[in-house]
Write a protein that holds these residues in place. Structure first.
Motif, PDB file in Angstrom:
ATOM      1  N   ASN A  57       0.808  -1.219   0.000  1.00  0.00           N
ATOM      2  CA  ASN A  57       0.000   0.000   0.000  1.00  0.00           C
ATOM      3  C   ASN A  57       0.842   1.271   0.000  1.00  0.00           C
ATOM      4  OD1 ASN A  57      -2.995  -0.708   0.181  1.00  0.00           O
ATOM      5  ND2 ASN A  57      -2.094  -2.084   1.685  1.00  0.00           N
ATOM      6  N   LEU A  58       2.129   1.104  -0.354  1.00  0.00           N
ATOM      7  CA  LEU A  58       3.006   2.261  -0.525  1.00  0.00           C
ATOM      8  C   LEU A  58       3.448   2.430  -1.975  1.00  0.00           C
ATOM      9  CD1 LEU A  58       5.326   1.858   2.618  1.00  0.00           C
ATOM     10  CD2 LEU A  58       3.512   3.551   2.308  1.00  0.00           C
ATOM     11  N   VAL A  59       3.033   1.507  -2.846  1.00  0.00           N
ATOM     12  CA  VAL A  59       3.513   1.525  -4.233  1.00  0.00           C
ATOM     13  C   VAL A  59       2.781   2.594  -5.030  1.00  0.00           C
ATOM     14  CG1 VAL A  59       4.101  -0.924  -4.151  1.00  0.00           C
ATOM     15  CG2 VAL A  59       1.851  -0.237  -5.011  1.00  0.00           C
ATOM     16  N   SER A  60       3.372   2.964  -6.167  1.00  0.00           N
ATOM     17  CA  SER A  60       2.766   3.998  -7.012  1.00  0.00           C
ATOM     18  C   SER A  60       2.301   3.461  -8.363  1.00  0.00           C
ATOM     19  CB  SER A  60       3.765   5.141  -7.230  1.00  0.00           C
ATOM     20  OG  SER A  60       4.965   4.638  -7.789  1.00  0.00           O
ATOM     21  N   GLU A 118       2.892  -3.072  -9.238  1.00  0.00           N
ATOM     22  CA  GLU A 118       3.719  -3.345  -8.067  1.00  0.00           C
ATOM     23  C   GLU A 118       2.884  -3.737  -6.849  1.00  0.00           C
ATOM     24  OE1 GLU A 118       6.006   0.160  -7.396  1.00  0.00           O
ATOM     25  OE2 GLU A 118       7.382  -0.207  -9.055  1.00  0.00           O
ATOM     26  N   LYS A 119       1.579  -3.592  -6.951  1.00  0.00           N
ATOM     27  CA  LYS A 119       0.710  -3.834  -5.797  1.00  0.00           C
ATOM     28  C   LYS A 119       0.313  -5.297  -5.705  1.00  0.00           C
ATOM     29  CE  LYS A 119      -3.579  -2.299  -3.626  1.00  0.00           C
ATOM     30  NZ  LYS A 119      -2.970  -2.001  -2.325  1.00  0.00           N
ATOM     31  N   LEU A 120       0.443  -5.856  -4.516  1.00  0.00           N
ATOM     32  CA  LEU A 120       0.045  -7.235  -4.283  1.00  0.00           C
ATOM     33  C   LEU A 120      -1.454  -7.312  -4.016  1.00  0.00           C
ATOM     34  CD1 LEU A 120       2.868  -8.494  -1.893  1.00  0.00           C
ATOM     35  CD2 LEU A 120       2.407  -9.364  -4.181  1.00  0.00           C
ATOM     36  N   ASN A 121      -2.080  -8.302  -4.602  1.00  0.00           N
ATOM     37  CA  ASN A 121      -3.481  -8.583  -4.289  1.00  0.00           C
ATOM     38  C   ASN A 121      -3.495  -9.670  -3.217  1.00  0.00           C
ATOM     39  OD1 ASN A 121      -6.272  -8.886  -4.337  1.00  0.00           O
ATOM     40  ND2 ASN A 121      -6.180 -10.379  -6.002  1.00  0.00           N
ATOM     41  N   LEU A 122      -3.484  -9.235  -1.965  1.00  0.00           N
ATOM     42  CA  LEU A 122      -3.427 -10.187  -0.859  1.00  0.00           C
ATOM     43  C   LEU A 122      -4.823 -10.722  -0.555  1.00  0.00           C
ATOM     44  CD1 LEU A 122      -0.966  -8.285   1.487  1.00  0.00           C
ATOM     45  CD2 LEU A 122      -0.464 -10.275   0.076  1.00  0.00           C
ATOM     46  N   HIS A 123      -4.879 -11.998  -0.209  1.00  0.00           N
ATOM     47  CA  HIS A 123      -6.164 -12.649   0.035  1.00  0.00           C
ATOM     48  C   HIS A 123      -6.440 -12.693   1.535  1.00  0.00           C
ATOM     49  CE1 HIS A 123      -6.146 -14.014  -4.171  1.00  0.00           C
ATOM     50  NE2 HIS A 123      -4.854 -14.253  -3.974  1.00  0.00           N
ATOM     51  N   PHE A 124      -7.552 -12.114   1.946  1.00  0.00           N
ATOM     52  CA  PHE A 124      -7.950 -12.114   3.352  1.00  0.00           C
ATOM     53  C   PHE A 124      -9.166 -13.018   3.542  1.00  0.00           C
ATOM     54  CE2 PHE A 124      -5.414  -8.293   3.061  1.00  0.00           C
ATOM     55  CZ  PHE A 124      -4.762  -8.237   4.281  1.00  0.00           C
ATOM     56  N   ASP A 125      -9.027 -14.260   3.080  1.00  0.00           N
ATOM     57  CA  ASP A 125     -10.137 -15.200   3.133  1.00  0.00           C
ATOM     58  C   ASP A 125     -10.110 -15.979   4.454  1.00  0.00           C
ATOM     59  OD1 ASP A 125     -12.224 -16.836   2.599  1.00  0.00           O
ATOM     60  OD2 ASP A 125     -11.340 -17.861   0.886  1.00  0.00           O
ATOM     61  N   TRP A 126      -9.130 -16.885   4.599  1.00  0.00           N
ATOM     62  CA  TRP A 126      -9.084 -17.719   5.817  1.00  0.00           C
ATOM     63  C   TRP A 126      -7.649 -17.814   6.308  1.00  0.00           C
ATOM     64  CZ3 TRP A 126      -9.800 -23.751   6.147  1.00  0.00           C
ATOM     65  CH2 TRP A 126      -9.918 -24.121   7.487  1.00  0.00           C
ATOM     66  N   ILE A 141      -7.295   5.970   3.385  1.00  0.00           N
ATOM     67  CA  ILE A 141      -6.172   6.412   2.555  1.00  0.00           C
ATOM     68  C   ILE A 141      -5.784   5.339   1.541  1.00  0.00           C
ATOM     69  CG2 ILE A 141      -3.742   7.140   2.587  1.00  0.00           C
ATOM     70  CD1 ILE A 141      -5.898   9.161   3.669  1.00  0.00           C
ATOM     71  N   TYR A 142      -5.731   4.074   1.969  1.00  0.00           N
ATOM     72  CA  TYR A 142      -5.373   2.997   1.046  1.00  0.00           C
ATOM     73  C   TYR A 142      -6.406   2.874  -0.066  1.00  0.00           C
ATOM     74  CZ  TYR A 142      -1.688   1.396   4.256  1.00  0.00           C
ATOM     75  OH  TYR A 142      -0.559   1.304   5.032  1.00  0.00           O
ATOM     76  N   HIS A 143      -7.675   3.094   0.265  1.00  0.00           N
ATOM     77  CA  HIS A 143      -8.727   3.062  -0.760  1.00  0.00           C
ATOM     78  C   HIS A 143      -8.540   4.216  -1.749  1.00  0.00           C
ATOM     79  CE1 HIS A 143     -12.633   2.395  -2.614  1.00  0.00           C
ATOM     80  NE2 HIS A 143     -12.911   3.679  -2.418  1.00  0.00           N
ATOM     81  N   LEU A 188      -0.704  11.168  -5.552  1.00  0.00           N
ATOM     82  CA  LEU A 188       0.031  10.179  -4.759  1.00  0.00           C
ATOM     83  C   LEU A 188       1.137  10.830  -3.947  1.00  0.00           C
ATOM     84  CD1 LEU A 188       0.368   7.117  -7.173  1.00  0.00           C
ATOM     85  CD2 LEU A 188      -1.011   7.261  -5.108  1.00  0.00           C
ATOM     86  N   LYS A 189       1.883  11.712  -4.578  1.00  0.00           N
ATOM     87  CA  LYS A 189       2.976  12.399  -3.877  1.00  0.00           C
ATOM     88  C   LYS A 189       2.444  13.188  -2.683  1.00  0.00           C
ATOM     89  CE  LYS A 189       7.132  14.222  -3.315  1.00  0.00           C
ATOM     90  NZ  LYS A 189       8.282  13.411  -2.870  1.00  0.00           N
ATOM     91  N   SER A 190       1.344  13.883  -2.885  1.00  0.00           N
ATOM     92  CA  SER A 190       0.775  14.720  -1.822  1.00  0.00           C
ATOM     93  C   SER A 190       0.257  13.870  -0.674  1.00  0.00           C
ATOM     94  CB  SER A 190      -0.358  15.584  -2.390  1.00  0.00           C
ATOM     95  OG  SER A 190       0.107  16.363  -3.468  1.00  0.00           O
ATOM     96  N   ILE A 191      -0.490  12.816  -1.004  1.00  0.00           N
ATOM     97  CA  ILE A 191      -1.036  11.937   0.035  1.00  0.00           C
ATOM     98  C   ILE A 191       0.097  11.239   0.782  1.00  0.00           C
ATOM     99  CG2 ILE A 191      -2.321   9.798   0.422  1.00  0.00           C
ATOM    100  CD1 ILE A 191      -4.222  10.683  -1.816  1.00  0.00           C
TER     101      ILE A 191
END
Length: 766
Positions: free
Chosen positions: A183-186, A190-198, A604-606, A692-695
């Motif tokens: 959640n720091l990538v631009s 580069e962003k991982l799609n992490l699974h929050f299932d089980w 912020i991540y959204h 992105l830079k500002s946030i």
């Protein structure tokens, strides 16, 4: 539970029928049925029993033994989203494999978390052939190689493929840092799609209770180095304990007395140390106090090659790459007279509590969770189910031994250990910390008694040391948690003479940890003994002063009578209950504090995801926003108009110029649009880079402020307000300030950045 027992019996009957099949026949049948169940995505009772028989037979063919009924019961408990409390040696690794298989058939994407990378790799390699036989992909996610010359984006593609496996083995810290880093990538690639299932967590009590409040932090952007660390350290070295400051070892807090504040006023030549203007000075004084009184060399950290390195005080592991947060690291460096490192800002953080509460379903395995069942239910909505033992324990938990002084206790432990070793029994001597383990180790070496020390700093060697710990006449000294996840096995000869003897050098802060210690002996119906040695100078009495204990100690007696022993025993139980209540309260408050940051973090991540995916508003709407930001600054922040124009609109502004701010914003917008008009999507990329830079710039500052606020609230002693309420009020104020700062940064970056387009767009921000 009875229903699960009936199911397990039916499973083992059906599994027997599968044994007659050849390997080829079984593999074809198992893969066919696995695929069929997976596509159905729903198992009735008969299908579940059939599926269980397949995984049990697959385990038998790969590993050579048939799962116990209790392991099947444990797996069904996990599948229902509960904690399975299974005693040491009951085969939690197999239980997890069965549960993971059933989860796969129900289209769960599941991650099994272990305490360290050695265990993650061991369990993955153990399970991989079993899952491969059933044609189920699995993956192991390890820590990123920081020395690799591969591009980060390429690493992420490779890493994403691992996470996309339906069954994944990893550790909580690896996953947590991947979540923060992602959640720091631009760039979207580069962003991982992490699974929050089980999530299934091995040794769940260790991760969600013992380490619950530990924040995972990604640091960066060094701050300007403060010159206050050394001078505040000098000040603290002049203070008298009790008279100038008081401390609470248990809560790891320390504060100045009124006399100490007066000394500080005089030393730093200020009228009132706690005035608003002295915020930074107060912070550094508190850090220096904590570094000099609470943080202990050899317990919390070590000094090696001129560097401060963190220790996990329970296991003794060196926490490579980790730093104490919020300036505490530099305060300890000043205390130890080593070069001060750069103080980094916290760019992103999350606690294990909130990381795992993101999962749709959570389950766990451990040998000791029942004593904390109320907390698991209230915070994580997890029920603790005690799984019956496969073979009833015959371990003997012997009576405690009581002495007045540590020196007497040391002699008693030495005498008892030698008795056991001479009888051929292996001895596991369990200590409270690495510091205590080293004291006992030195004591035994001074008497030429050979032994192994297991403090958790030798992760890969743990299994080998544990393997030796069950051998005849072997002495192993270990910290509380070191070696968890690996069973101590004894041979027949040792079994016949009484099994493994566990000696605990003191009672620990909770009954759960005492039970963990006892659980190291007597696995799977083996013989064994446990016994605790207690002195009135133990840490448990240091942290909670007991007047009656003090009276007994002052009598200078060596031997304690029956009534004194019973009194001490009763007080230990009271202290452990009080510890557990305070720990629960602290963990709950920590979760509530982090909940505030979690809500902000998700917003912020959204927003960042929307920007990266270019789901943004129209160009004209963007211009109107900029005008609104400018008006808000001018109207509400008492900005001098000339200063405002210099800072946000035009760096080359002359005070003789007549400038209309809205026209300037329109002109800048038209200029940028015309400049980038011939390059497809360049204008959108420019806007995205600005956003992105500002946030990101302001978010880093905000997270760091929140960490500083947390530090000060935690260490603040006040009877006026609830610390949690103070934190929430101040955090809301900081968040409003952050949002305004982002708006200012967007305006400034849009108006004053420099653009260059060659092969790609290059933006130089002011």
């Amino acid at each position: 539970m009875n229903n699960f027992l009936r199911i397990s019996k039916k499973v083992l009957i059906l599994q027997k029928d599968l044994e007659v099949k050849s390997n080829i026949e079984f593999n074809e049948y198992a893969q066919k049925m696995t695929l069929k169940f997976y596509k159905l995505n729903k198992l009735d009772n008969e299908m579940e029993i059939s599926a269980l028989s397949i995984i049990v037979e697959a385990i038998r063919r790969e590993e050579g033994y048939i799962a116990f009924p209790v392991q099947i019961i444990g797996a069904l408990t996990l599948l229902n989203g509960n904690i399975a409390e299974m005693k040491t040696g009951e085969g939690k690794t197999i239980t997890a494999i069965i549960a993971l298989y059933l989860g796969y058939l129900k289209n769960h994407h599941q991650i099994l978390f272990t305490q360290n990378q050695y265990l993650a790799k061991r369990d993955y390699e153990f399970s991989r052939p079993i899952f491969k036989r059933l044609n189920i992909p699995s993956g192991l996610v390890e820590e990123l190689d920081k020395n690799s010359d591969q591009k980060f984006s390429f690493k992420m593609k490779e890493r994403q493929a691992l996470y996309d496996n339906p069954i994944v083995y990893t550790t909580n810290d690896v996953f947590g840092f991947d979540y923060l880093q992602s959640n720091l990538v631009s760039q979207s690639e580069e962003k991982l799609n992490l699974h929050f299932d089980w999530a299934i967590i091995d040794e769940i009590d260790s991760i969600l209770l013992d380490d619950a409040q530990m924040p995972l932090i990604i640091s960066g952007n060094p701050k300007a180095q403060s010159n206050l660390f050394k001078i505040t350290n000098n000040f603290v070295s002049l203070l008298d304990p009790l008279r100038d400051y008081q401390m609470d070892n248990r809560k790891k807090t320390v504060w100045l007395t009124e006399r100490g504040v007066q000394k500080a006023n005089k030393f730093f030549r200020v009228e009132n140390l706690f005035s608003e203007n002295n915020f930074e000075l107060v912070k550094h004084v508190m850090l220096a106090l904590q570094a000099n009184t609470i943080m202990k060399l050899g317990d919390d950290y070590i000094v090696t090659d001129g560097e401060i390195k963190l220790l996990d005080s329970t296991t003794g592991r060196i926490m490579e790459g980790s730093l104490f947060e919020s300036g505490l690291h530099q305060a300890i460096e000043a205390k130890e007279f080593v070069s001060l490192s750069k103080e980094n800002r916290s760019m992103a953080s999350v606690t294990y509590q909130n990381l795992f509460r993101m999962f749709n379903q959570l389950s766990g395995l451990t040998g000791t969770a029942y004593t904390n069942r109320k907390e698991f239910l209230e915070i994580y909505n997890l029920r603790v189910d005690r799984i019956p033992e496969n073979i009833k324990s015959v371990r003997k938990d012997l009576k405690d031994h009581y002495t007045v002084s540590l020196s007497n206790k040391l002699e008693q432990i030495m005498k008892r250990t030698m008795e056991l070793i001479e009888a051929g029994r292996p001895v596991l001597l369990v200590t409270e910390s690495i510091f205590t383990a080293n004291i006992y180790s030195n004591f035994f070496w001074s008497r030429n008694i050979s032994h192994n020390v297991l403090t958790g700093s030798q992760i890969a060697n743990e299994a080998e040391i544990i393997k030796m710990a069950g051998k005849k006449s072997t002495l192993t000294i270990a910290t509380i948690i070191a070696g968890r996840g690996t069973d101590i096995k004894i041979d027949k000869e040792v079994q016949e003479i009484g099994g493994l003897a566990v000696i605990a050098t003191e009672h620990f802060s909770s009954k759960r940890i005492d039970n963990q210690v006892r659980g190291r002996s007597g696995r799977q119906g083996e013989s064994g003994t446990t016994e605790f040695f207690v002195s009135l100078e133990d840490k448990i009495f240091e942290d909670f002063y007991v007047k009656g204990i003090d009276r007994i100690s002052n009598k200078k007696t060596v031997k304690l009578n029956f009534f004194q022993k019973e009194y001490i025993k009763h007080k230990i139980k009271q202290i452990q209950t009080k510890f557990e209540e305070e720990d629960y309260k602290n963990r709950f408050n920590s979760m509530e504090m982090d909940e505030t940051l979690r809500v902000q973090r998700e917003i912020i991540y959204h927003e960042r995801d929307s920007i990266i995916n270019q789901n943004q508003f129209s160009h004209r709407h963007f211009v109107e926003l900029l005008k609104g930001y400018a008006k808000d600054i001018v109207d509400n922040e008492n900005y001098d108009k000339t200063r405002f124009i210099f800072d946000f609109i035009d760096e080359s502004y002359s005070i003789d110029d007549q400038i209309n701010i809205e026209e300037e914003i329109n002109d800048r917008f038209n200029y940028v649009q015309n400049l980038l008009d011939q390059y497809p999507d360049a204008f959108e990329e420019f806007i995205n880079q600005i956003l992105l830079k500002s946030i990101d710039t302001e978010w880093v500052l905000h997270v760091d402020r929140m960490q500083q606020l947390r530090l000060l609230i935690d260490k603040r002693v006040t009877g006026q307000k609830n610390p949690l309420q103070e934190y929430q009020e101040d955090s809301q104020r900081l968040y409003k300030f952050f949002r305004k700062s982002v708006n200012k940064a967007i305006l400034k970056n849009f108006m004053l950045s420099r653009l260059e387009v060659k092969n790609n767009l290059k933006v130089t921000f002011p």
